[in-house]
Motif scaffolding. Sequence first.
Motif, PDB file in Angstrom:
ATOM      1  N   GLU A 115     -46.658  24.405  24.221  1.00  0.00           N
ATOM      2  CA  GLU A 115     -47.034  25.786  24.003  1.00  0.00           C
ATOM      3  C   GLU A 115     -46.583  26.318  22.661  1.00  0.00           C
ATOM      4  OE1 GLU A 115     -45.295  27.597  27.399  1.00  0.00           O
ATOM      5  OE2 GLU A 115     -46.552  26.438  28.709  1.00  0.00           O
ATOM      6  N   THR A 116     -45.889  25.510  21.857  1.00  0.00           N
ATOM      7  CA  THR A 116     -45.488  26.010  20.560  1.00  0.00           C
ATOM      8  C   THR A 116     -46.681  26.098  19.631  1.00  0.00           C
ATOM      9  OG1 THR A 116     -44.973  23.795  19.795  1.00  0.00           O
ATOM     10  CG2 THR A 116     -43.166  25.079  20.708  1.00  0.00           C
ATOM     11  N   TYR A 117     -47.823  25.513  19.963  1.00  0.00           N
ATOM     12  CA  TYR A 117     -48.996  25.601  19.125  1.00  0.00           C
ATOM     13  C   TYR A 117     -49.923  26.674  19.654  1.00  0.00           C
ATOM     14  CZ  TYR A 117     -47.096  21.244  17.735  1.00  0.00           C
ATOM     15  OH  TYR A 117     -46.231  20.291  17.307  1.00  0.00           O
ATOM     16  N   GLU A 118     -50.451  27.448  18.689  1.00  0.00           N
ATOM     17  CA  GLU A 118     -51.416  28.452  19.081  1.00  0.00           C
ATOM     18  C   GLU A 118     -52.717  27.727  19.350  1.00  0.00           C
ATOM     19  OE1 GLU A 118     -49.370  31.649  16.150  1.00  0.00           O
ATOM     20  OE2 GLU A 118     -51.515  31.417  16.055  1.00  0.00           O
ATOM     21  N   ASN A 119     -53.158  27.737  20.591  1.00  0.00           N
ATOM     22  CA  ASN A 119     -54.284  26.904  20.960  1.00  0.00           C
ATOM     23  C   ASN A 119     -55.614  27.600  20.839  1.00  0.00           C
ATOM     24  OD1 ASN A 119     -52.924  24.585  21.442  1.00  0.00           O
ATOM     25  ND2 ASN A 119     -52.343  25.194  23.483  1.00  0.00           N
ATOM     26  N   ALA A 120     -55.717  28.640  20.043  1.00  0.00           N
ATOM     27  CA  ALA A 120     -56.984  29.338  19.896  1.00  0.00           C
ATOM     28  C   ALA A 120     -57.996  28.391  19.288  1.00  0.00           C
ATOM     29  CB  ALA A 120     -56.798  30.554  19.007  1.00  0.00           C
ATOM     30  N   PRO A 121     -59.131  28.162  19.967  1.00  0.00           N
ATOM     31  CA  PRO A 121     -60.153  27.281  19.396  1.00  0.00           C
ATOM     32  C   PRO A 121     -60.765  27.898  18.151  1.00  0.00           C
ATOM     33  CG  PRO A 121     -60.799  28.117  21.575  1.00  0.00           C
ATOM     34  CD  PRO A 121     -59.521  28.747  21.248  1.00  0.00           C
ATOM     35  N   MET A 122     -61.211  27.038  17.244  1.00  0.00           N
ATOM     36  CA  MET A 122     -61.796  27.534  15.996  1.00  0.00           C
ATOM     37  C   MET A 122     -63.218  27.015  15.846  1.00  0.00           C
ATOM     38  SD  MET A 122     -58.635  27.003  13.350  1.00  0.00           S
ATOM     39  CE  MET A 122     -58.096  25.386  13.868  1.00  0.00           C
ATOM     40  N   ASN A 123     -64.117  27.920  15.568  1.00  0.00           N
ATOM     41  CA  ASN A 123     -65.511  27.563  15.298  1.00  0.00           C
ATOM     42  C   ASN A 123     -65.655  27.224  13.842  1.00  0.00           C
ATOM     43  OD1 ASN A 123     -67.849  27.737  17.100  1.00  0.00           O
ATOM     44  ND2 ASN A 123     -66.846  29.602  17.751  1.00  0.00           N
ATOM     45  N   MET A 124     -66.360  26.140  13.512  1.00  0.00           N
ATOM     46  CA  MET A 124     -66.571  25.840  12.091  1.00  0.00           C
ATOM     47  C   MET A 124     -67.682  24.828  11.933  1.00  0.00           C
ATOM     48  SD  MET A 124     -63.133  23.619  11.384  1.00  0.00           S
ATOM     49  CE  MET A 124     -62.117  24.994  11.849  1.00  0.00           C
ATOM     50  N   SER A 125     -67.989  24.523  10.677  1.00  0.00           N
ATOM     51  CA  SER A 125     -69.049  23.546  10.411  1.00  0.00           C
ATOM     52  C   SER A 125     -68.460  22.138  10.489  1.00  0.00           C
ATOM     53  CB  SER A 125     -69.621  23.765   9.011  1.00  0.00           C
ATOM     54  OG  SER A 125     -68.631  23.440   8.054  1.00  0.00           O
ATOM     55  N   ILE A 126     -69.357  21.156  10.517  1.00  0.00           N
ATOM     56  CA  ILE A 126     -68.915  19.754  10.599  1.00  0.00           C
ATOM     57  C   ILE A 126     -68.090  19.395   9.364  1.00  0.00           C
ATOM     58  CG2 ILE A 126     -69.740  17.360  10.513  1.00  0.00           C
ATOM     59  CD1 ILE A 126     -71.985  18.159  12.410  1.00  0.00           C
ATOM     60  N   GLU A 127     -68.527  19.845   8.201  1.00  0.00           N
ATOM     61  CA  GLU A 127     -67.813  19.502   6.958  1.00  0.00           C
ATOM     62  C   GLU A 127     -66.407  20.080   6.958  1.00  0.00           C
ATOM     63  OE1 GLU A 127     -71.858  18.817   6.675  1.00  0.00           O
ATOM     64  OE2 GLU A 127     -71.002  20.814   6.957  1.00  0.00           O
ATOM     65  N   GLU A 128     -66.299  21.338   7.389  1.00  0.00           N
ATOM     66  CA  GLU A 128     -64.976  21.970   7.436  1.00  0.00           C
ATOM     67  C   GLU A 128     -64.073  21.238   8.420  1.00  0.00           C
ATOM     68  OE1 GLU A 128     -66.304  25.936   8.417  1.00  0.00           O
ATOM     69  OE2 GLU A 128     -65.686  26.688   6.476  1.00  0.00           O
ATOM     70  N   ALA A 129     -64.662  20.865   9.556  1.00  0.00           N
ATOM     71  CA  ALA A 129     -63.873  20.166  10.586  1.00  0.00           C
ATOM     72  C   ALA A 129     -63.396  18.808  10.057  1.00  0.00           C
ATOM     73  CB  ALA A 129     -64.698  19.985  11.850  1.00  0.00           C
ATOM     74  N   ARG A 130     -64.209  18.138   9.281  1.00  0.00           N
ATOM     75  CA  ARG A 130     -63.827  16.809   8.753  1.00  0.00           C
ATOM     76  C   ARG A 130     -62.617  16.930   7.835  1.00  0.00           C
ATOM     77  NH1 ARG A 130     -66.705  13.071  10.985  1.00  0.00           N
ATOM     78  NH2 ARG A 130     -68.954  13.237  11.151  1.00  0.00           N
ATOM     79  N   ASP A 131     -62.475  18.069   7.173  1.00  0.00           N
ATOM     80  CA  ASP A 131     -61.316  18.270   6.303  1.00  0.00           C
ATOM     81  C   ASP A 131     -60.031  18.497   7.090  1.00  0.00           C
ATOM     82  OD1 ASP A 131     -62.988  20.061   3.607  1.00  0.00           O
ATOM     83  OD2 ASP A 131     -62.457  17.951   3.876  1.00  0.00           O
TER      84      ASP A 131
END
Lengths: 245, 183
Positions: A115-131
């Motif tokens: 629980e020490t990580y903020e688990n809020a999911p993030m929406n993004m593009s494939i390129e951003e996710a690859r980074d």
Amino acid sequence: MIKEKRDKLDELIQNVISEELDSIDISDEEIELEWSKLKQKMHKRPRRIKYNRTNKIVAVILGTVISVGLLGQVMDNETVAWKRNLKDVVKIFENKKTINNTSTIKSEKGNSSDETYENAPMNMSIEEARDIVNFNFKTLPYKEQNLIIKQITENDYKVELNYIDDKGKIRLIQFPEGDEYKENINVPKESIIEKFKINNITYTIVKIGDKKSKVLWSYYGIRNILDIKYSIKKEEVVEMIKGMK
Amino acid sequence: MQVLNYTEETQESIEEYQYLLYKTYYKDVFRTIYYIVKNKEVAKELTNDAYLKAFENMHSLKNLNKVKSWICVIASNLAKNYMKKNNRVISLDNIDYISTSYDIEDDIIKSIEKKENLNKLKQVLQDLDPDSKQIIIMRYYKELSYKSICEQLNLKIGTVKSRINRAKEKIYNLLKKEGDIND
């Protein structure tokens, strides 16, 4: 190919910076001298440093973590999570009783329970996710609706790709398994389970009624789960898997 | 296993733990600052300032697991401010950005790999402005994720990524410039 060139430059920068920073040294004697200077400074301005309850608790907890860690636990590769202990330590400390830090919790890689990580999911593009994501996740050749990433440990992320094809919705989930990955999936009794192999990788298809299917497999330490909102045949699954890139 | 008896809150006990923190992370903090200011005495002074600030603001630390990177961010901010205050900032914004096609990148990367050119890369990294240095250290030396960098610097992820990309472009352009000078 382009990504490889970028990675090469990243690697070079990292090597140069690490080499340069690691070569900067300061002796223990100098550190001790600096500490005595800092102590003098702190004593001169006692009101600036708020020795309130919270600061004291945090300082004690940090000191405890570091001192126990230095007993040989912190230098190995496993992460030591003090979640439950920290709460107990703070509670006990506030009552001014003895603090027993004999128990530790080792976090298991691949578990998303930290629980020490903020688990809020993030929406993004494939390129951003690859980074951001540190494994080479795959995609399906369908119309992409969205991509969501969710942090599961300090360095690991779960990638969720949502698609829609002419039969219905498809979700592809990928995440690093970790060393001690375990998984139990509960399905209705009447579900049909089928296994097959492609290139030495075992795939499991679970058909849940005639409205849902699930395909599960592991590929070089990455767990893959396909959630399909319609009943799918094995041949279609094979086509889907071959179409992944 | 240690059992701590904490029946009395004394300044000495707190200082013991502060000393433990100080000793454990001193070198990391010092290196972060020294890389930016390049002066040992200034780096020592700013390291102490960073710890002082950290001790004063310990209550604001949300994630105890990230205390090292938290102190290093405080330290790099102090180093940046020092450089700006003392007018030791070389602005690189006037350098024309050459659009980097991947063919040019490929040539530059290949040339960097030669040992003598690694020294040029070192120099180029040194010549970056403090903001770029801070972010480069966090990404490449501390190996923090984009998300961690965002949280620590209170920036949006797009801003962090674009700063890193701009820093990398500066590196390319400076290396290209060095290459032109040396030809």
